[in-house]
Design a protein around this motif. Sequence first.
Motif, mmCIF file in Angstrom:
data_model
loop_
_atom_site.group_PDB
_atom_site.id
_atom_site.type_symbol
_atom_site.label_atom_id
_atom_site.label_comp_id
_atom_site.label_asym_id
_atom_site.label_seq_id
_atom_site.Cartn_x
_atom_site.Cartn_y
_atom_site.Cartn_z
ATOM 1 N N CYS A 1 54.957 38.937 34.684
ATOM 2 C CA CYS A 1 55.518 38.591 36.502
ATOM 3 C C CYS A 1 54.715 40.223 37.091
ATOM 4 N N HIS B 1 59.573 29.701 32.066
ATOM 5 C CA HIS B 1 60.201 31.040 32.731
ATOM 6 C C HIS B 1 60.940 31.800 32.510
ATOM 7 N N THR C 1 54.742 35.190 39.781
ATOM 8 C CA THR C 1 56.179 36.511 39.488
ATOM 9 C C THR C 1 56.867 35.359 38.583
ATOM 10 N N ASN C 2 57.990 36.120 37.735
ATOM 11 C CA ASN C 2 58.910 35.823 37.362
ATOM 12 C C ASN C 2 59.866 35.565 37.748
ATOM 13 N N ASP D 1 59.263 39.092 31.165
ATOM 14 C CA ASP D 1 58.764 40.039 31.444
ATOM 15 C C ASP D 1 58.247 40.733 30.327
#
Length: 520
Positions: free
Chosen positions: A350, A286, A451-452, A336
Amino acid sequence: MHLSPHSLRQIDDAYLQSLEVEALRGLSARLLADLKEAWDRLNQGPENSSRPPSSRAPWERPGGVRESDADAEADAEAADGDLEPAPVEAKPAEAKPAEAKPAQTPAARKPGKQPGAPGIGRTQVFPANAEQAHYPDTCAGCGRPLAPAVAVAVAYTGFQAVDLRWDDSARPGLTLWVVDHRYYETPCPCGHRTRAVAGHGVVDSLLAGIELNEWRLVGPGLAALIVALALRFRLSRARIQEFLAEGLGLDLSIGTIHQTLHEASAAVAPAEEELVQAVLDSALLHADETSWPEHDHTLWLWVFVAATATLYYVAGRGKERVENVLDGFTGWLMSDGWGSYRHYPRRLRCWAHLIRKARGLAQSGDREARAFGQWVLTTLEALMAAVYAAREGPPPVDLPTQHAPLLAALRAACERGQGSVHQKTHALAVELLNDWEAIFQVLSHPELPLTNNAAERALRHWVILRKLSLGTRTAVGSRVVALLASVIDTCRQRGHAPWRYLERAIADRRAGLPLAPLPQ
Ligand SMILES: [Zn+2]
């Protein structure tokens, strides 16, 4: 250097004549090595070495003007500080009290910093809990091993260190532990008298100006507490000073607190290599970044969260940084939408960001925008439910095939939305189309995250620190924060309190030992 000035002063022609050939050869080798090192140092200045300008001798400084404010500031802090404890009068061993020559004669002086003295003044002296003796282990003259012969050794200098016991099960709470360190001089049958000296470690060149040294008022356990207060509890230097004074009755200068943090970071700096390796070896990474002010410009605090390691950097927001860190990385990268990551082939996006944007549009006053936002939102929510279901048990048909009509309809909506005059509709449509593959990769690999959050959660703590501290003032200061943050968060991620590890790391590295591996 192998020979101290104290040893050199003792070596004369008569002593050399008295040595056996082997001892003489050993001594020649040490003298030769010292001579070469001395010459190298003599020819070294800030122009051709990693020495910072502030490491120049005072007479080398042009007109006493410092190279930068930061150096002046650091120097001023060091000079005001009590970082290096003043030598205390050495208590001689039983024998020969007259020969114990304390470095200074404190009795006739007022306590504290003397006019014109180097910045080692401090006024607090505590009754010691323990005394630690340091004996030389080899004769600096003939090279023979020296037994710690208490009967003949004489203490010649010493200092008081204040430490903190983390593992004292007999006394709960924070216990200060005061140690009087005594350094001994031991005579050898050859006639040479060798002095034990405080150990010191090697500091990486990116932290130039920081010293790792055993001659410190702040012991390793107390240093670890100061790191905890500054980085985990986000206290300013001034608040740490207040806590130590009011909570523990210990008066430390801001300069000492500052230097202790820098020294702790230099101690753990070699761990970075291990962390980079853990990041590269990880199957899923991440990545995220947030702005970070350094002096008068804005940099970025980057975070890379792997399964067993968290790595921080303060650097520009360029592509090079990502490329440098990710060079050789073959796993999945969750990020992102920032362009620096675009070139990376195995990328994930994400969904939380996209869903937020779609929800915003769905509540828009513009009818077209509202319809598009609702479309994206409904599609993403349906696909998300499919991903969750697939994690419970593999679907009969893979998700991209199963949801091909839904995806095709969303794509068509995006292509229409791309031409919209409504700015946010246009932007979201373009974002989805440009990053289509990364966004919907998760449908082929439902075990991957949506998601991040891991990276965002990691950054949140440091964003609050940034708001309180307003960033860092120098490149070294930024590196100090990033290194300590990496070590603290990696230890916590692995289920260990970082402070015991830091305590050991500082003790080992001050003694010139290698850094222990991070707790697994
Ligand atoms: Zn000897």
